[in-house]
Scaffold this motif. Structure first.
Motif, short mmCIF file in Angstrom:
data_model
loop_
_atom_site.label_atom_id
_atom_site.label_comp_id
_atom_site.label_asym_id
_atom_site.label_seq_id
_atom_site.Cartn_x
_atom_site.Cartn_y
_atom_site.Cartn_z
N MET A 1 89.45 89.65 15.19
CA MET A 1 88.36 90.32 14.49
C MET A 1 87.03 89.65 14.79
N ILE A 2 86.00 90.47 14.99
CA ILE A 2 84.65 89.94 15.11
C ILE A 2 84.12 89.60 13.73
N LEU A 3 84.38 90.49 12.77
CA LEU A 3 84.03 90.19 11.40
C LEU A 3 84.94 89.09 10.87
N THR A 4 84.39 88.19 10.09
CA THR A 4 85.17 87.11 9.52
C THR A 4 85.47 87.38 8.05
N GLU A 5 86.40 86.62 7.51
CA GLU A 5 86.69 86.74 6.08
C GLU A 5 85.44 86.44 5.25
N LYS A 6 84.61 85.52 5.76
CA LYS A 6 83.37 85.19 5.05
C LYS A 6 82.43 86.39 5.03
N ASP A 7 82.36 87.12 6.14
CA ASP A 7 81.51 88.32 6.19
C ASP A 7 81.95 89.33 5.14
N PHE B 1 93.22 93.37 9.19
CA PHE B 1 93.37 92.37 10.25
C PHE B 1 92.66 92.84 11.53
N PHE B 2 91.82 93.86 11.41
CA PHE B 2 91.11 94.41 12.56
C PHE B 2 89.69 94.75 12.15
N ASP B 3 88.81 94.85 13.16
CA ASP B 3 87.47 95.35 12.91
C ASP B 3 87.55 96.86 12.76
N PRO B 4 87.24 97.40 11.60
CA PRO B 4 87.39 98.84 11.42
C PRO B 4 86.35 99.63 12.21
N ASP B 5 86.77 100.78 12.71
CA ASP B 5 85.80 101.72 13.28
C ASP B 5 84.96 102.33 12.17
N VAL B 6 85.59 102.54 11.04
CA VAL B 6 84.92 103.08 9.86
C VAL B 6 85.50 102.38 8.63
N LEU B 7 84.63 101.98 7.72
CA LEU B 7 85.06 101.44 6.43
C LEU B 7 84.64 102.44 5.36
N ILE B 8 85.62 102.92 4.58
CA ILE B 8 85.33 103.90 3.54
C ILE B 8 85.47 103.23 2.18
N ILE B 9 84.41 103.31 1.40
CA ILE B 9 84.34 102.66 0.09
C ILE B 9 84.26 103.73 -0.99
N LEU B 10 85.09 103.61 -2.00
CA LEU B 10 85.01 104.45 -3.18
C LEU B 10 84.27 103.65 -4.25
N ALA B 11 83.10 104.14 -4.67
CA ALA B 11 82.23 103.34 -5.52
C ALA B 11 81.67 104.16 -6.67
N THR C 1 78.19 108.92 15.32
CA THR C 1 76.72 108.82 15.28
C THR C 1 76.20 107.42 14.98
N GLY C 2 77.04 106.56 14.38
CA GLY C 2 76.56 105.27 13.93
C GLY C 2 75.79 105.35 12.62
N GLU C 3 75.79 106.52 11.99
CA GLU C 3 75.06 106.72 10.73
C GLU C 3 76.01 106.61 9.54
N ILE C 4 75.55 105.93 8.51
CA ILE C 4 76.31 105.88 7.26
C ILE C 4 76.25 107.26 6.60
N ASN C 5 77.36 107.67 6.02
CA ASN C 5 77.37 108.93 5.29
C ASN C 5 78.04 108.72 3.94
N TYR C 6 77.67 109.55 2.99
CA TYR C 6 78.29 109.45 1.66
C TYR C 6 78.34 110.83 1.03
N THR C 7 79.31 110.99 0.14
CA THR C 7 79.45 112.23 -0.59
C THR C 7 79.96 111.92 -1.98
N THR C 8 79.77 112.83 -2.89
CA THR C 8 80.23 112.65 -4.26
C THR C 8 81.62 113.24 -4.41
N CYS C 9 82.52 112.50 -5.02
CA CYS C 9 83.88 112.99 -5.25
C CYS C 9 83.82 114.24 -6.13
N TYR D 1 81.26 101.03 12.34
CA TYR D 1 81.38 99.64 12.79
C TYR D 1 80.05 99.02 13.16
N ASP D 2 79.13 99.80 13.75
CA ASP D 2 77.88 99.21 14.23
C ASP D 2 76.84 99.04 13.13
N SER D 3 77.15 99.45 11.91
CA SER D 3 76.26 99.21 10.77
C SER D 3 76.84 98.22 9.77
#
Length: 247
Positions: free
Chosen positions: A1-7, A125-135, A175-183, A206-208
């Motif tokens: 992984m390029i991202l670390t646990e600290k990141d 255990f990998f650098d994700p192509d996309v990370l999806i967060i439910l917030a 696109t490299g753009e963050i996107n969000y939607t409402t559940c 990944y690039d953001s």
């Protein structure tokens, strides 16, 4: 992984009710990862990973043609593309309006994403192509502010009444753009009752991701103007800038 646990550790500060999920696309079958045992829709796979499961899915695991279509694994059947299906479900008025999304929804090229790996954040255990967060809304505000903290970039949400999975799984990746939607938006996710309504699903490419994690380390999570003495703080800034007269 390029991202670390600290990141990634800064995300624990949010105390999310449900784990963020990392997603990665593979041309070849990934090693040492269990194949999804059940068949389900792409949006249901996200829910399964949120419940703590690590797995990969292939074309045969999908029960919804929208998922395999946006992943570039299959073409859409004629009734889908022509709009007959969307109009039949009464999502759209007529086939002509139901067919329109197929001219602009994002879609991964074929032979890129034969396999999709899902993992909750605490097992990743990998650098994700996309990370999806439910917030929750307050958490979403912090994440989106972290996106624009150094750049001033506009917050932009893209979604359609149907095929909502394209905007979470594919659009950020392409696109490299963050996107969000409402559940509660999006036909498939809503009718399956997958996510708590009123929360946000935030999809980070990944690039953001690294810059957002770094900004979360630096920026104030609760802005001074949001605190109990926020009004006085704003007045002091106005006075310092010569916009308002001293007291």
């Amino acid at each position: 992984m390029i991202l670390t646990e600290k990141d990634l550790a800064i995300l624990a500060k949010f105390e999310f009710d449900i784990q963020p999920v990392g997603i990665k696309y593979f041309v070849k079958r990934p090693d040492n990862i269990e194949r999804l045992k059940k068949n389900m829709a792409l949006c249901e796979m996200l829910k399964k990973a949120q419940e703590g499961n690590v797995f990969y899915a292939d074309k045969e695991n999908h029960t919804c043609g929208a998922g395999t279509y946006v992943l570039g694994q299959t073409d859409a059947p004629e009734p889908f593309v022509s709009g007959q299906f969307g109009a039949g479900l009464q999502i759209y008025d007529e086939p002509r309006s139901a067919s329109r999304p197929y001219y602009y929804i994002p879609r991964i090229k074929e032979n890129v994403a034969h396999y999709v790996v899902f993992s909750p954040l605490d097992k990743i255990f990998f650098d994700p192509d996309v990370l999806i967060i439910l917030a929750k809304t307050g958490q979403s505000e912090i994440i989106l502010r972290a996106m624009s903290y150094k750049t001033g970039k506009m917050w932009s949400s893209k979604m359609t009444a149907a095929i909502g999975c394209a905007w979470l799984f594919v659009y950020p990746y392409l696109t490299g753009e963050i996107n969000y939607t409402t559940c509660g938006f999006g036909h498939g996710m809503k009718r399956r009752n997958l996510f708590p309504e009123g929360h946000q699903l935030i999809s980070i490419p990944y690039d953001s991701l690294l810059s957002i994690l770094q900004n979360l380390q630096k920026m104030p999570w609760v802005l001074p103007a949001y605190k109990p003495d926020g009004l006085e703080f704003v007045k002091r800034v106005l006075i310092e800038l010569g916009i308002a007269p001293p007291k």
